[in-house]
Design a protein around this motif. Structure first.
Motif, mmCIF file in Angstrom:
data_model
loop_
_atom_site.group_PDB
_atom_site.id
_atom_site.type_symbol
_atom_site.label_atom_id
_atom_site.label_comp_id
_atom_site.label_asym_id
_atom_site.label_seq_id
_atom_site.Cartn_x
_atom_site.Cartn_y
_atom_site.Cartn_z
ATOM 1 N N PRO A 131 0.830 -1.219 0.000
ATOM 2 C CA PRO A 131 0.000 0.000 0.000
ATOM 3 C C PRO A 131 0.859 1.263 0.000
ATOM 4 C CG PRO A 131 0.103 -0.902 2.216
ATOM 5 C CD PRO A 131 0.856 -1.869 1.329
ATOM 6 N N LEU A 132 1.669 1.404 -1.053
ATOM 7 C CA LEU A 132 2.553 2.559 -1.128
ATOM 8 C C LEU A 132 1.813 3.785 -1.637
ATOM 9 C CD1 LEU A 132 5.817 1.103 -2.706
ATOM 10 C CD2 LEU A 132 5.501 1.856 -0.362
ATOM 11 N N ASP A 133 2.360 4.928 -1.326
ATOM 12 C CA ASP A 133 1.920 6.184 -1.914
ATOM 13 C C ASP A 133 2.675 6.309 -3.240
ATOM 14 O OD1 ASP A 133 1.589 8.775 -2.720
ATOM 15 O OD2 ASP A 133 1.861 9.659 -0.738
ATOM 16 N N TRP A 134 2.033 5.929 -4.335
ATOM 17 C CA TRP A 134 2.731 5.830 -5.606
ATOM 18 C C TRP A 134 3.361 7.148 -6.038
ATOM 19 C CZ3 TRP A 134 3.901 1.172 -7.316
ATOM 20 C CH2 TRP A 134 3.157 0.105 -6.830
ATOM 21 N N PRO A 135 2.634 8.279 -6.055
ATOM 22 C CA PRO A 135 3.307 9.521 -6.453
ATOM 23 C C PRO A 135 4.514 9.859 -5.580
ATOM 24 C CG PRO A 135 0.938 9.806 -6.549
ATOM 25 C CD PRO A 135 1.190 8.480 -5.891
ATOM 26 N N GLY A 175 3.366 2.820 -17.332
ATOM 27 C CA GLY A 175 2.768 3.946 -18.033
ATOM 28 C C GLY A 175 2.253 5.009 -17.086
ATOM 29 N N ALA A 176 1.687 4.579 -15.957
ATOM 30 C CA ALA A 176 1.217 5.541 -14.966
ATOM 31 C C ALA A 176 2.375 6.355 -14.414
ATOM 32 C CB ALA A 176 0.508 4.798 -13.819
ATOM 33 N N GLU A 177 3.501 5.687 -14.175
ATOM 34 C CA GLU A 177 4.683 6.390 -13.685
ATOM 35 C C GLU A 177 5.168 7.416 -14.712
ATOM 36 O OE1 GLU A 177 9.320 5.443 -12.444
ATOM 37 O OE2 GLU A 177 7.864 3.809 -12.535
ATOM 38 N N ILE A 178 5.233 7.012 -15.978
ATOM 39 C CA ILE A 178 5.694 7.921 -17.019
ATOM 40 C C ILE A 178 4.768 9.127 -17.120
ATOM 41 C CG2 ILE A 178 6.020 8.165 -19.507
ATOM 42 C CD1 ILE A 178 6.924 5.224 -19.523
ATOM 43 N N ASP A 179 3.453 8.884 -17.086
ATOM 44 C CA ASP A 179 2.496 9.988 -17.175
ATOM 45 C C ASP A 179 2.699 10.976 -16.040
ATOM 46 O OD1 ASP A 179 1.440 8.848 -19.418
ATOM 47 O OD2 ASP A 179 -0.315 7.990 -18.421
ATOM 48 N N TRP A 180 2.899 10.452 -14.839
ATOM 49 C CA TRP A 180 3.078 11.337 -13.684
ATOM 50 C C TRP A 180 4.383 12.131 -13.813
ATOM 51 C CZ3 TRP A 180 6.750 12.173 -10.016
ATOM 52 C CH2 TRP A 180 6.387 12.975 -8.946
ATOM 53 N N GLY A 185 6.944 17.590 -15.071
ATOM 54 C CA GLY A 185 8.172 18.137 -15.626
ATOM 55 C C GLY A 185 9.419 17.368 -15.268
ATOM 56 N N LYS A 186 9.284 16.070 -14.959
ATOM 57 C CA LYS A 186 10.441 15.250 -14.591
ATOM 58 C C LYS A 186 11.024 14.581 -15.831
ATOM 59 C CE LYS A 186 9.338 15.989 -10.213
ATOM 60 N NZ LYS A 186 10.107 16.920 -9.366
ATOM 61 N N ARG A 187 12.292 14.253 -15.754
ATOM 62 C CA ARG A 187 12.961 13.571 -16.862
ATOM 63 C C ARG A 187 12.563 12.098 -16.898
ATOM 64 N NH1 ARG A 187 18.352 11.008 -17.161
ATOM 65 N NH2 ARG A 187 18.880 10.800 -19.372
ATOM 66 N N VAL A 188 12.374 11.574 -18.101
ATOM 67 C CA VAL A 188 12.062 10.159 -18.299
ATOM 68 C C VAL A 188 13.138 9.553 -19.197
ATOM 69 C CG1 VAL A 188 10.379 8.478 -19.128
ATOM 70 C CG2 VAL A 188 9.589 10.618 -18.093
ATOM 71 N N PRO A 189 14.127 8.850 -18.638
ATOM 72 C CA PRO A 189 15.133 8.216 -19.490
ATOM 73 C C PRO A 189 14.504 7.132 -20.362
ATOM 74 C CG PRO A 189 15.846 8.296 -17.189
ATOM 75 C CD PRO A 189 14.389 8.635 -17.210
ATOM 76 N N PRO A 294 -2.443 13.110 -7.830
ATOM 77 C CA PRO A 294 -2.673 11.667 -7.877
ATOM 78 C C PRO A 294 -2.847 11.189 -9.306
ATOM 79 C CG PRO A 294 -4.685 12.791 -7.289
ATOM 80 C CD PRO A 294 -3.609 13.849 -7.337
ATOM 81 N N ILE A 295 -2.606 9.902 -9.506
ATOM 82 C CA ILE A 295 -2.857 9.291 -10.800
ATOM 83 C C ILE A 295 -4.298 8.819 -10.828
ATOM 84 C CG2 ILE A 295 -2.342 7.278 -12.226
ATOM 85 C CD1 ILE A 295 -0.242 9.436 -12.390
ATOM 86 N N SER A 296 -4.989 9.123 -11.915
ATOM 87 C CA SER A 296 -6.370 8.682 -12.058
ATOM 88 C C SER A 296 -6.464 7.742 -13.250
ATOM 89 C CB SER A 296 -7.288 9.894 -12.264
ATOM 90 O OG SER A 296 -6.900 10.609 -13.425
ATOM 91 N N GLY A 297 -7.621 7.115 -13.397
ATOM 92 C CA GLY A 297 -7.828 6.211 -14.512
ATOM 93 C C GLY A 297 -7.764 4.764 -14.073
#
Length: 335
Positions: A131-135, A175-180, A185-189, A294-297
């Motif tokens: 039960p992590l806080d994903w963001p 995909g949720a991580e990338i969207d967030w 404005g974070k870098r996505v390698p 938060p991530i929705s969807g």
């Protein structure tokens, strides 16, 4: 040309047809001199080196990083494009994620001074069990991705269990991580799927599971259709090609592998058109925010059901035998 690459531990001439089909990425494990043998056959591949240190403790991230960098010293100067920061730890709490972050940042700094690019964030044991806080977790990871020596980010995806079901819970999580990250404005390698294949837990790979050649190829095609058009993915590397005996139930050149699989795979690889290189897009300017949104969807909530029917973690109410591709059902029936 496919995005299918391979994880290798040793050279065998039976590997040649697959190497000649120009895999984009080859990961060499625990054998610094292996690249020399492979590169004469597959000169255009990106070669990454992985020194496997399973269960490495992170109670002292700096000491662990020093040990990792020391273990990688024989690789420096051999011509590898980069190394993987491979460290299997369960990020069951944010404190563990922070220690893994610190470990990676220490390594990134040290390897940058030595001129060695890095593939970061192998989290093969980071499953949505907790039960992590994903963001909040992604905020921690973003500190690693922002490092200038973090050239790629690594993931493991295996069929048909926790990471892959009919709707591919694992990739939706990524995909949720990338969207967030992008929304903030974070870098996505670029992504490298550092291990891909079938797994029920070592040593039960596809040949021990009885996966037939047709089912293996269909699983490959399904996964390729998912990741091939994704500009974030550089390659996904099958585990494996030319493995030690302990992993013979995974090895494409193992006597246990289905007959005719390699010729069929080579033919498929040659038929895949080369992907169009994506046009680099600048990251959006960071926007101040009092708290990560938060991530929705459909991927907003990850739960561990009381009974998962052997398919690992899935989205409640969305995944079930009726919605699984036939090859997933067949793997399920083999248990």
């Amino acid at each position: 040309m496919s995005k299918l690459g391979f994880v290798c531990q040793r050279y065998d001439p039976r590997m040649n047809p697959l190497l000649e089909a120009e895999p984009p990425v080859i990961i060499c494990v625990e054998n610094p001199g292996l690249m020399g043998s492979l590169k004469s056959i597959a000169p255009n591949a990106i070669y990454l080196y992985r020194d496997w240190m399973p269960g490495q403790p992170l109670d002292n991230p700096k000491a662990a990083a020093e040990a990792k960098v020391k273990a990688l010293e024989p690789v420096l100067g051999l011509g590898y494009a980069g190394v993987q920061l491979y460290n299997e730890v369960e990020q069951s709490q944010l404190d563990v994620a922070k220690r893994l972050r610190d470990f990676q940042l220490y390594c990134l700094d040290a390897l940058q001074k030595k001129g060695m690019p890095v593939s970061v964030d192998n989290d093969s044991t980071w499953h949505p069990h907790f039960p992590l806080d994903w963001p909040a977790l992604w905020e921690i990871k973003a500190e690693v991705y922002a490092h200038p020596n973090a050239h790629w980010r690594d993931r493991h995806e295996y069929l048909p269990a926790v990471h892959y079901t009919g709707d591919n819970a694992g990739w939706l999580r990524h995909g949720a991580e990338i969207d967030w990250l992008r929304a903030n404005g974070k870098r996505v390698p670029p992504h490298i799927i550092g291990e891909w294949g079938w797994d029920k837990g070592p040593p039960v790979g596809p040949w021990a599971m009885g996966v037939a050649a047709a089912d293996w190829l269909q699983g490959l095609k399904d996964y390729d259709a998912l990741v091939a058009p994704n500009p974030d993915v550089v390659a996904y590397c099958y585990f494996g090609l030319g493995l030690d005996m302990a992993w013979r139930n995974y090895d494409l050149i193992s006597p246990k592998a289905p007959r005719g699989l390699i010729p069929a795979l080579v033919e498929w690889m040659k038929q895949i058109p080369a992907p169009t290189p994506p046009v680099p897009q600048p990251a959006p300017a960071p926007q101040p925010s009092p708290a990560p949104p938060p991530i929705s969807g459909p991927y907003a909530k990850f739960e561990r059901p009381e009974k998962d029917n052997g398919q690992g973690i899935h989205f409640p109410g969305e995944i079930g035998p009726a919605r699984m591709p036939g090859w997933v059902k067949s793997c399920q029936e083999m248990k």
